[in-house]
Write an enzyme that holds these catalytic residues in place. Structure first.
Site, PDB file in Angstrom:
ATOM      1  N   GLU B  60      31.863 -38.458 -70.709  1.00 39.00           N
ATOM      2  CA  GLU B  60      31.727 -39.785 -71.307  1.00 39.00           C
ATOM      3  C   GLU B  60      30.444 -40.463 -70.862  1.00 39.00           C
ATOM      4  O   GLU B  60      29.772 -41.129 -71.660  1.00 39.00           O
ATOM      5  CB  GLU B  60      32.954 -40.645 -70.971  1.00 39.00           C
ATOM      6  CG  GLU B  60      34.240 -40.202 -71.665  1.00 39.00           C
ATOM      7  CD  GLU B  60      34.888 -38.979 -71.029  1.00 39.00           C
ATOM      8  OE1 GLU B  60      34.468 -38.599 -69.908  1.00 39.00           O
ATOM      9  OE2 GLU B  60      35.800 -38.395 -71.641  1.00 39.00           O
ATOM     10  N   PHE B  83      39.730 -41.571 -75.885  1.00 37.77           N
ATOM     11  CA  PHE B  83      40.722 -42.599 -75.553  1.00 37.77           C
ATOM     12  C   PHE B  83      40.020 -43.633 -74.673  1.00 37.77           C
ATOM     13  O   PHE B  83      39.249 -43.251 -73.795  1.00 37.77           O
ATOM     14  CB  PHE B  83      41.902 -42.002 -74.772  1.00 37.77           C
ATOM     15  CG  PHE B  83      42.821 -41.155 -75.606  1.00 37.77           C
ATOM     16  CD1 PHE B  83      43.950 -41.722 -76.202  1.00 37.77           C
ATOM     17  CD2 PHE B  83      42.563 -39.816 -75.804  1.00 37.77           C
ATOM     18  CE1 PHE B  83      44.800 -40.938 -76.982  1.00 37.77           C
ATOM     19  CE2 PHE B  83      43.404 -39.036 -76.587  1.00 37.77           C
ATOM     20  CZ  PHE B  83      44.529 -39.594 -77.178  1.00 37.77           C
ATOM     21  N   ALA B  84      40.334 -44.891 -74.877  1.00 34.67           N
ATOM     22  CA  ALA B  84      39.682 -45.934 -74.071  1.00 34.67           C
ATOM     23  C   ALA B  84      39.961 -45.724 -72.584  1.00 34.67           C
ATOM     24  O   ALA B  84      39.178 -46.141 -71.736  1.00 34.67           O
ATOM     25  CB  ALA B  84      40.149 -47.313 -74.504  1.00 34.67           C
ATOM     26  N   TYR B  86      39.539 -43.186 -71.071  1.00 30.62           N
ATOM     27  CA  TYR B  86      38.536 -42.246 -70.543  1.00 30.62           C
ATOM     28  C   TYR B  86      37.123 -42.800 -70.606  1.00 30.62           C
ATOM     29  O   TYR B  86      36.150 -42.071 -70.470  1.00 30.62           O
ATOM     30  CB  TYR B  86      38.617 -40.918 -71.297  1.00 30.62           C
ATOM     31  CG  TYR B  86      39.985 -40.301 -71.217  1.00 30.62           C
ATOM     32  CD1 TYR B  86      40.750 -40.438 -70.072  1.00 30.62           C
ATOM     33  CD2 TYR B  86      40.523 -39.600 -72.286  1.00 30.62           C
ATOM     34  CE1 TYR B  86      42.017 -39.897 -69.988  1.00 30.62           C
ATOM     35  CE2 TYR B  86      41.795 -39.057 -72.207  1.00 30.62           C
ATOM     36  CZ  TYR B  86      42.535 -39.212 -71.060  1.00 30.62           C
ATOM     37  OH  TYR B  86      43.784 -38.679 -70.972  1.00 30.62           O
ATOM     38  N   HIS B 129      46.817 -42.785 -71.720  1.00 29.10           N
ATOM     39  CA  HIS B 129      46.520 -42.829 -73.162  1.00 29.10           C
ATOM     40  C   HIS B 129      47.021 -44.141 -73.756  1.00 29.10           C
ATOM     41  O   HIS B 129      47.382 -44.197 -74.923  1.00 29.10           O
ATOM     42  CB  HIS B 129      47.171 -41.661 -73.904  1.00 29.10           C
ATOM     43  CG  HIS B 129      46.746 -40.322 -73.425  1.00 29.10           C
ATOM     44  ND1 HIS B 129      47.280 -39.724 -72.308  1.00 29.10           N
ATOM     45  CD2 HIS B 129      45.823 -39.454 -73.900  1.00 29.10           C
ATOM     46  CE1 HIS B 129      46.710 -38.546 -72.128  1.00 29.10           C
ATOM     47  NE2 HIS B 129      45.822 -38.360 -73.076  1.00 29.10           N
TER      48      HIS B 129
END
Lengths: 417, 337
Positions: B60, B83-84, B86, B129
């Protein structure tokens, strides 16, 4: 092992935690026998077009052109004319003259902070001169020589260091955390390593558009331990980005020696191997070697062969910044004992040996450069040193977003500016 | 006008922008050939080519750094963080770099990047998640944070975000990708096709950042919400019997303070609803702003209904999730004050 101890657990030695320590601390004799050095001219120069697996010996050697007598030897000699070399010498000497003057200015309370690049001037100077104006450098704070090689107006940088009304960065940045887009000098930040991977994105964008520009980025030896370093190498390798990734291994990250960043076990150049990138280990105090390595890596980048990792082996002869005293953590005479010498002295010796320079001309050049720096600093002082002058406070509220939102406008009114 | 769900609307926004502007490109984990784990980038690589929509390493920080470098070059990259939850390895790049680049360089460089990321819970995603990190980004000077609540807004806001010259965090409430989930997890999910906000033009349009929508007019209280919680709020208001006004903020930075203030001055009561945990959540900022600007109009204390101050627990999803019953109870409570 025994029936009672079938896996031999009882005879295991106690585990030992290893903490690397430099070969010498204050009061001890400097030692550099932990570093592998090659004689000048000893390392082969593969064609830049060959595949990476053919050159996995290179990260463990040391590419050097100038020998101890100042002669340019071996396959990496870039064959530069005297005019180019005199220019390089001048850029390096100007970098040092400026550093010395600004370091004193900080001591005199004219600014808050300064960082010298003493001993490392060859790197930015040669690379800036060698690369194109359109290429982009993602700098560290120790490559101001990049700007001097492109005739950056000295007063503008003095103003930035004084955070005065003439500061092109509007008083927002710590001294020398600079930005100069028109000079191919990307915005510096105090967060180490973050721009290393941005350089890869910038290079990918050039390739995406089908342009011809390439990027060059620096980190220090200490910052190779940051995730950004590995992210940059991964993306550079995966997308074959036209970028030159440089580690300026100056042996010290503030007070931690390079062994704390992993140099005890391997070279920084060798980190390239696991990514499938060429890794060059280069004498960073040798203007000709820096130039030659950059030519080689730029050719790979420009012909879609992708990225190169270059470790420049050098030595941070001054403290990390105006905020530390290096004699507290390393022998005071260590810089003077550095086996690769001083980049300015080495190029000067080479030019004199070629009959293209003299001690007198050198002394005269240094005096002229000091005069130039003094004049620029005086001019900056006329505008004001730190605290005596600053950009309009209103500008504090600009550039947060392209257009200010209501918070910024409201708070500007609240402050009454 | 075609009916679209959130996924189709977001896909359409990307497709429209990639067709209009060669500087727009899309990348992230699994977004290329496969089309993304939630299918938002489905077909984009096939239509626009490998170079315009491609997979990245699981990195990321590297994804966002690459986007910033591309943005500084002059492109308009749209990066997906799968996913936010991450997004945190990229936090330094977002906070120290994307958000500050324009300011620190005196306007020489900027990063016109859009970072899309599915966020929020209600899908049995457990701690990793389900999170709602919007307040963390809203706190960072220099970032914009956008959260759509229906397909029409999703497309218009995403196009506006891509065209914006500042970095935008675009959080997609994944629980409403396929339908307007109102918090009643035990009932059948309505489809977007049968719900408002699903008539989505095929071509280019924008919904401006910083303009809230008054979803339901009311006289007795104001409910501030965004994302999935807009639909939870609708149900909660109906179930409470309170005549509450519902405002969908659509973006929390920039924030439409005028619409908020006008509504609370009219109703005199304010409840803030978000899925993120309460302490230090964006509701705290909203509450302060309302208090500072509407104090003499308030008839009761400002209320916050939010996720509990625990990590998002897998087995207790519906105990954690701030559903319509909790909002209804809060509304009744402020009416009694």
């Amino acid at each position: 092992m025994s029936p009672q101890d079938p896996i031999g657990a009882s005879s295991r030695p106690p585990l030992q935690l290893h903490i690397p320590e430099p070969p010498a601390r204050p009061g001890q004799a400097p030692r550099f026998d932990h570093l592998p050095f090659s004689p000048a001219g000893a390392i082969r120069r593969p064609d830049p077009g060959v595949a990476e697996p053919e050159m996995r010996d290179l990260p463990y050697g040391l590419i050097r052109v100038l020998d101890d007598e100042g002669r340019a030897v071996g396959p990496w000699d870039p064959g530069l004319d005297a005019e180019t070399l005199r220019r390089g010498l001048k850029v390096m000497a100007q970098t040092r003259a400026f550093d010395d003057r600004m370091f004193r200015a900080q001591r005199q309370g004219k600014t808050s902070f300064y960082m010298k690049s003493t001993g490392e001037e060859a790197i930015g100077a040669a690379q800036s001169m060698m690369l194109d104006r359109d290429d982009m450098c993602f700098p560290t704070y120790r490559v101001l020589s990049w700007l001097w090689a492109r005739d950056y107006p000295m007063l503008d940088l003095v103003n930035q260091i004084f955070s005065n009304e003439g500061d092109p960065l509007k008083g927002r940045q710590l001294p020398i955390l600079f930005s100069a887009r028109d000079y191919g000098f990307y915005s510096l930040s105090g967060n180490l390593g973050t721009r290393f991977s941005q350089a890869v994105g910038w290079a990918m964008a050039s390739a995406y558009r089908g342009d011809t520009k390439i990027a060059l980025a620096y980190v220090g030896d200490g910052t190779t331990a940051e995730g950004d370093f590995h992210e940059a190498l991964t993306f550079a390798a995966v997308y074959r980005a036209p970028v030159i990734l440089c580690v300026t291994n100056n042996q010290w990250a503030i007070s931690s020696y390079a062994g704390i960043a992993g140099a005890e076990s391997t070279t920084f150049a060798a980190k390239a191997i696991a990514y499938g990138l060429p890794g060059l280990r280069v004498d960073g105090n040798d203007f000709l070697a820096v130039w030659a390595a950059t030519v080689w890596a730029a050719e790979r980048a420009r012909t879609n062969k992708g990225a190169t990792l270059i470790e420049f082996v050098t030595y941070r002869a001054a403290g990390h910044s105006t905020s530390d005293d290096p004699t507290r953590y390393r022998p005071a005479e260590e810089a003077a004992c550095w086996p690769l010498g001083d980049p300015i002295e080495r190029l000067k010796t080479h030019l004199i040996a070629r009959g293209e320079w003299s001690a007198e001309r050198h002394t005269q050049m240094e005096a002229e450069l000091a005069d130039g720096v003094r004049a620029a600093v005086k001019e900056g002082e006329r505008i004001g040193t730190l605290g005596q002058s600053k950009p309009p406070v209103r500008q504090m509220f600009e550039d947060v977003f392209k257009e200010p939102d209501w918070r910024v406008l409201e708070q500007r009114r609240e402050l009454g500016v | 006008m075609p009916k679209m769900d959130m996924i189709q609307a977001l896909n359409s926004a990307l497709d429209v922008m990639m067709s209009r502007d060669p500087d727009v490109l899309v990348f992230g984990e699994d977004v290329g050939y496969f089309g993304g784990v939630f299918r938002v980038t489905d077909g984009l690589q096939r239509k626009h080519g490998l170079k315009r929509c491609f997979d990245t390493p699981i990195s990321e920080g590297g994804i966002i750094a690459t986007a910033i470098g591309m943005g500084a070059y002059g492109l308009r990259p749209v990066a997906e963080i799968q996913f936010a939850d991450y997004i945190l390895p990229a936090f330094d790049q977002l906070v120290s770099e994307a958000a500050r680049l324009r300011y620190r360089s005196g306007g020489e460089f900027w990063a016109p990047i859009t970072v899309r990321s599915p966020y929020g819970g209600g899908i049995f995603g457990g701690q990793t998640h389900s999170q709602s990190p919007e307040a963390i980004f809203a706190h960072v000077t220099g970032l914009k944070t956008v959260i759509p609540s229906n397909p029409y807004d999703a497309k218009g806001l995403l196009i506006a975000s891509i065209e914006d010259d500042d970095p935008v965090i675009f959080l997609e409430p994944k629980r409403i990708y396929n339908g307007p989930f109102d918090g009643h997890h035990d009932r059948a999910l309505k489809t977007w096709a049968e719900s408002p906000g699903s008539d989505v033009p095929e071509g280019h349009y924008t919904v401006p950042l910083g303009k809230a929508a008054v979803v339901r007019e009311g006289r007795e209280a104001t409910v501030l919400a965004y994302g999935t919680m807009v639909h939870v709020a609708k149900s909660g208001i109906e179930e409470s019997g309170v005549d509450a006004e519902l405002i969908d903020l659509r973006s929390i930075v920039p924030l439409d303070i005028d619409t908020i203030v006008a509504s609370v001055r009219k109703t005199g009561r304010c409840i803030i609803l978000h899925e993120a945990s309460r302490f230090g959540g964006f509701g705290g900022e909203l509450s302060s702003l309302v208090q500072e600007r509407c104090f003499y109009h308030l008839k009761s204390p400002i209320g916050r209904v939010a996720g509990w101050d625990t990590p998002y627990p897998h087995a207790f999803e519906w105990d954690y999730f701030p559903g319509p019953a909790r909002l209804a109870a809060a509304l009744k409570r402020v009416m009694e004050d």
